[in-house]
Write a protein that holds these residues in place. Structure first.
Motif, PDB file in Angstrom:
ATOM      1  N   LEU A  16     -17.098 -31.352 -29.688  1.00 26.27           N
ATOM      2  CA  LEU A  16     -15.854 -32.121 -29.629  1.00 26.27           C
ATOM      3  C   LEU A  16     -15.636 -32.857 -30.943  1.00 26.27           C
ATOM      4  O   LEU A  16     -14.558 -32.782 -31.540  1.00 26.27           O
ATOM      5  N   TYR A  17     -16.660 -33.547 -31.427  1.00 28.24           N
ATOM      6  CA  TYR A  17     -16.521 -34.305 -32.666  1.00 28.24           C
ATOM      7  C   TYR A  17     -16.317 -33.400 -33.869  1.00 28.24           C
ATOM      8  O   TYR A  17     -15.593 -33.756 -34.799  1.00 28.24           O
ATOM      9  N   SER A  18     -16.930 -32.216 -33.862  1.00 30.23           N
ATOM     10  CA  SER A  18     -16.721 -31.269 -34.957  1.00 30.23           C
ATOM     11  C   SER A  18     -15.278 -30.782 -34.989  1.00 30.23           C
ATOM     12  O   SER A  18     -14.678 -30.679 -36.064  1.00 30.23           O
ATOM     13  N   VAL A  19     -14.719 -30.477 -33.837  1.00 29.83           N
ATOM     14  CA  VAL A  19     -13.315 -30.036 -33.769  1.00 29.83           C
ATOM     15  C   VAL A  19     -12.392 -31.155 -34.225  1.00 29.83           C
ATOM     16  O   VAL A  19     -11.470 -30.936 -35.009  1.00 29.83           O
ATOM     17  N   LEU A  20     -12.652 -32.369 -33.765  1.00 28.23           N
ATOM     18  CA  LEU A  20     -11.820 -33.502 -34.182  1.00 28.23           C
ATOM     19  C   LEU A  20     -11.955 -33.761 -35.681  1.00 28.23           C
ATOM     20  O   LEU A  20     -10.970 -34.086 -36.344  1.00 28.23           O
ATOM     21  N   ALA A  21     -13.160 -33.591 -36.215  1.00 30.22           N
ATOM     22  CA  ALA A  21     -13.360 -33.782 -37.650  1.00 30.22           C
ATOM     23  C   ALA A  21     -12.595 -32.726 -38.445  1.00 30.22           C
ATOM     24  O   ALA A  21     -11.963 -33.041 -39.461  1.00 30.22           O
ATOM     25  N   ALA A  22     -12.637 -31.476 -37.975  1.00 31.49           N
ATOM     26  CA  ALA A  22     -11.873 -30.408 -38.641  1.00 31.49           C
ATOM     27  C   ALA A  22     -10.381 -30.722 -38.587  1.00 31.49           C
ATOM     28  O   ALA A  22      -9.659 -30.525 -39.571  1.00 31.49           O
ATOM     29  N   LEU A  23      -9.924 -31.231 -37.458  1.00 34.17           N
ATOM     30  CA  LEU A  23      -8.526 -31.651 -37.337  1.00 34.17           C
ATOM     31  C   LEU A  23      -8.216 -32.736 -38.363  1.00 34.17           C
ATOM     32  O   LEU A  23      -7.199 -32.673 -39.058  1.00 34.17           O
ATOM     33  N   MET A  36      -3.100 -25.005 -35.728  1.00 33.72           N
ATOM     34  CA  MET A  36      -4.319 -24.554 -35.057  1.00 33.72           C
ATOM     35  C   MET A  36      -5.150 -23.619 -35.932  1.00 33.72           C
ATOM     36  O   MET A  36      -6.373 -23.761 -36.005  1.00 33.72           O
ATOM     37  N   ASP A  37      -4.521 -22.663 -36.606  1.00 36.84           N
ATOM     38  CA  ASP A  37      -5.288 -21.710 -37.409  1.00 36.84           C
ATOM     39  C   ASP A  37      -6.007 -22.392 -38.570  1.00 36.84           C
ATOM     40  O   ASP A  37      -7.109 -21.987 -38.961  1.00 36.84           O
ATOM     41  N   GLU A  38      -5.434 -23.443 -39.113  1.00 37.08           N
ATOM     42  CA  GLU A  38      -6.070 -24.180 -40.204  1.00 37.08           C
ATOM     43  C   GLU A  38      -7.241 -25.024 -39.701  1.00 37.08           C
ATOM     44  O   GLU A  38      -8.260 -25.164 -40.379  1.00 37.08           O
ATOM     45  N   LEU A  43     -13.079 -25.588 -39.347  1.00 34.64           N
ATOM     46  CA  LEU A  43     -14.252 -25.668 -38.485  1.00 34.64           C
ATOM     47  C   LEU A  43     -15.280 -24.609 -38.883  1.00 34.64           C
ATOM     48  O   LEU A  43     -16.470 -24.886 -38.981  1.00 34.64           O
ATOM     49  N   ARG A  44     -14.798 -23.405 -39.153  1.00 32.43           N
ATOM     50  CA  ARG A  44     -15.687 -22.296 -39.506  1.00 32.43           C
ATOM     51  C   ARG A  44     -16.281 -22.467 -40.911  1.00 32.43           C
ATOM     52  O   ARG A  44     -17.482 -22.303 -41.110  1.00 32.43           O
ATOM     53  N   ARG A  49     -19.129 -23.767 -37.871  1.00 33.42           N
ATOM     54  CA  ARG A  49     -19.065 -23.587 -36.425  1.00 33.42           C
ATOM     55  C   ARG A  49     -18.097 -22.465 -36.103  1.00 33.42           C
ATOM     56  O   ARG A  49     -16.958 -22.466 -36.578  1.00 33.42           O
ATOM     57  N   LYS A  50     -18.555 -21.532 -35.301  1.00 32.97           N
ATOM     58  CA  LYS A  50     -17.667 -20.478 -34.806  1.00 32.97           C
ATOM     59  C   LYS A  50     -17.307 -20.825 -33.379  1.00 32.97           C
ATOM     60  O   LYS A  50     -18.169 -21.160 -32.574  1.00 32.97           O
TER      61      LYS A  50
END
Length: 95
Positions: A16-23, A36-38, A43-44, A49-50
């Motif tokens: 969750l925190y990784s996704v939020l950080a990527a956001l 979303m694609d960015e 994230l990747r 993270r995949k």
């Protein structure tokens, strides 16, 4: 709250925190809502993270429930509380 030494990678909370950080990274990059694609790309590449899009959406929607993220016209945004959580998470990764 955040990943500590010896804690397994891939826990749902850490994801969750990784996704939020990527956001957060992409929101800063775009100076507004992040597509979303960015977020997926960041994230990747940046967080190594995949994750499937459906998983990412689940985490972003969990962020909505927690008051950390919002849907926007052209993507997703962090709330001020979400931005603070992301800053703390990124700081914990640097240590």
């Amino acid at each position: 709250m955040f990943k500590k030494r010896g804690q397994k990678k891939g826990t749902k909370e850490n994801d969750l925190y990784s996704v939020l950080a990527a956001l957060g990274v992409m929101e800063d990059e775009f100076c507004g809502a992040a597509p979303m694609d960015e977020i997926h790309f960041c994230l990747r590449v940046d967080f190594k993270r995949k994750m499937k899009d459906t998983q990412m959406i689940t985490f972003l929607e969990k962020g909505i429930e927690l008051g950390y993220s919002l849907r926007a016209d052209k993507g997703w945004k962090l709330t001020p509380q979400g931005a603070q959580i992301v800053d703390e998470y990124l700081s914990s990764l640097a240590n």
